[in-house]
Design an enzyme around this catalytic site. Sequence first.
Site, mmCIF file in Angstrom:
data_model
loop_
_atom_site.group_PDB
_atom_site.id
_atom_site.type_symbol
_atom_site.label_atom_id
_atom_site.label_comp_id
_atom_site.label_asym_id
_atom_site.label_seq_id
_atom_site.Cartn_x
_atom_site.Cartn_y
_atom_site.Cartn_z
ATOM 1 N N TRP A 296 50.334 44.461 32.791
ATOM 2 C CA TRP A 296 50.368 45.157 34.752
ATOM 3 C C TRP A 296 51.870 45.715 34.529
ATOM 4 O O TRP A 296 52.337 45.787 35.782
ATOM 5 C CB TRP A 296 50.024 44.957 35.804
ATOM 6 C CG TRP A 296 48.244 44.187 36.321
ATOM 7 C CD1 TRP A 296 47.882 45.153 35.893
ATOM 8 C CD2 TRP A 296 48.068 42.874 35.573
ATOM 9 N NE1 TRP A 296 46.445 44.652 36.635
ATOM 10 C CE2 TRP A 296 46.360 43.022 35.636
ATOM 11 C CE3 TRP A 296 48.493 41.889 35.734
ATOM 12 C CZ2 TRP A 296 45.666 41.943 35.790
ATOM 13 C CZ3 TRP A 296 47.198 40.698 35.099
ATOM 14 C CH2 TRP A 296 46.335 41.167 35.835
ATOM 15 N N HIS B 78 47.560 47.534 40.697
ATOM 16 C CA HIS B 78 46.371 47.580 40.781
ATOM 17 C C HIS B 78 46.318 47.914 42.310
ATOM 18 O O HIS B 78 47.475 47.215 42.988
ATOM 19 C CB HIS B 78 45.459 46.456 40.540
ATOM 20 C CG HIS B 78 46.477 45.509 40.356
ATOM 21 N ND1 HIS B 78 46.233 44.023 39.746
ATOM 22 C CD2 HIS B 78 47.468 44.885 41.217
ATOM 23 C CE1 HIS B 78 46.802 43.125 39.773
ATOM 24 N NE2 HIS B 78 47.872 43.661 40.864
ATOM 25 N N ARG C 9 49.998 52.849 36.083
ATOM 26 C CA ARG C 9 50.532 52.027 34.906
ATOM 27 C C ARG C 9 50.910 52.493 33.951
ATOM 28 O O ARG C 9 50.869 53.141 33.438
ATOM 29 C CB ARG C 9 48.982 51.023 34.538
ATOM 30 C CG ARG C 9 48.675 50.053 35.023
ATOM 31 C CD ARG C 9 47.614 49.215 34.597
ATOM 32 N NE ARG C 9 46.801 48.972 35.757
ATOM 33 C CZ ARG C 9 45.409 47.792 35.259
ATOM 34 N NH1 ARG C 9 45.131 47.460 34.037
ATOM 35 N NH2 ARG C 9 45.192 47.881 37.002
ATOM 36 N N GLN D 276 41.074 52.812 41.858
ATOM 37 C CA GLN D 276 40.930 51.565 42.228
ATOM 38 C C GLN D 276 40.099 51.705 43.140
ATOM 39 O O GLN D 276 40.613 51.968 44.791
ATOM 40 C CB GLN D 276 41.244 50.293 42.366
ATOM 41 C CG GLN D 276 41.409 50.523 40.524
ATOM 42 C CD GLN D 276 42.606 48.911 40.596
ATOM 43 O OE1 GLN D 276 43.361 47.756 41.188
ATOM 44 N NE2 GLN D 276 42.777 48.610 38.452
ATOM 45 N N VAL E 9 42.285 34.803 39.869
ATOM 46 C CA VAL E 9 40.370 34.385 40.064
ATOM 47 C C VAL E 9 40.530 33.452 39.636
ATOM 48 O O VAL E 9 40.613 33.040 37.976
ATOM 49 C CB VAL E 9 39.703 35.685 40.325
ATOM 50 C CG1 VAL E 9 39.761 36.735 41.255
ATOM 51 C CG2 VAL E 9 39.875 36.162 38.855
ATOM 52 N N ALA F 57 36.631 37.928 44.970
ATOM 53 C CA ALA F 57 36.803 39.551 45.051
ATOM 54 C C ALA F 57 36.875 39.842 44.065
ATOM 55 O O ALA F 57 36.208 39.379 43.035
ATOM 56 C CB ALA F 57 38.694 39.626 44.618
#
Length: 362
Positions: free
Chosen positions: A164, A181, A207, A221, A264, A318
């Site tokens: 990122w 993000h 980005r 997004q 996650v 998520a």
Amino acid sequence: MKTQELHGLTTEIDELRDEAIARLDALDSSARATDWEREFVGPKGKVTALLRRLGALPAEQRPAAGRAAQAFRNELESAFRPVQERLHREDLARRLSDDALDITLPGRQPLVGTVHPVSEMIDELIEIFALLGFRAVFGPEVETGRYNFDLLNIPADHPARDVWDTIIIDDPEAELVLRTHTSPMQARTMERSKPPIRVIVPGKAFRFEAQDASHEWQFTQLEGLAVDTRITMTDLKGVLQELARQLFGPERRIRFRCDFFPFVEPGVEFAVDCAICEGKGCRVCKHTGWLEMGGAGMVHPNVLRGVGYDPDVYTGFAFGLGIERLIMMKHGVDDVRAFAANDIRFLRRFAAGTCVSALNRG
Ligand code: PHE
């Protein structure tokens, strides 16, 4: 001698009459009529000058000469009046028709703008998720490293931080970045509310990218987050399944494959089977039968702990997806740069509701 003078006057009147009447007949506008009036019967006109000269005649001739001259003046004036009226009316009519508004002319089309395809898709997503119990929240585009990375289980020395890479704002006080993000809104939302949580976060992300047909340095997004006491992966799959069906039709199926995102565990990438070829393989799905939609997974225990949630009590899922990509899949757009290129021809195709082809194919 005296008779001669009177005779001369009569001749003069006759000549003046011929001239005046000929000129009167030739008049073609009320402006010219005013000139005529001034020249012949006005206070400094020729007839007035003639009348003045009567004073020079012998007394006995004056009455007859005066009557003749006055009669001449009256004659001219009464010849003039109807002409003046007619010319005045003609002038008026001409002006009315010249200045008239031509209502048969087609009007000028005002340029009416349309909703940008990205905004339109955001609206559609907000509607779909509202039916699933999710509320839309919005976060800052300039983020702190803490929310963009640390609270998402990406510590400063973690190599995942490179994925990122973004634009860093030069501020010695804080690590400020243009968010890479919409995930920072996960921690922000959990901090400011209590479970059950069901939110979506539409918004811009940035980005450090080399731009090409599928990469933009700025894009949009949609983040999703659900946290509660008994959230499982099945809930995630059910929600994404429903999203795919709402967007691409009731026949659609989704696929999960293992993927890694530090925030996650487990992590997946999710795809929808291609609606154009029904999964058989075509140009749009690059002959794979599947279209990648985004990343997802169960919220990592470290993320829950970071905002003071007990991971033994709460679980959550998520997901994150690219909105431009979604529109490209839905409408067959093959260059992501088209969305920010500001080419009105591209934007208008959405407004017309017609299928959109690539920017470079015009
Ligand atoms: N934030 C991730 C990205 O931009 C997507 C994602 C969101 C993945 C939520 C998992 C869960 O790549």
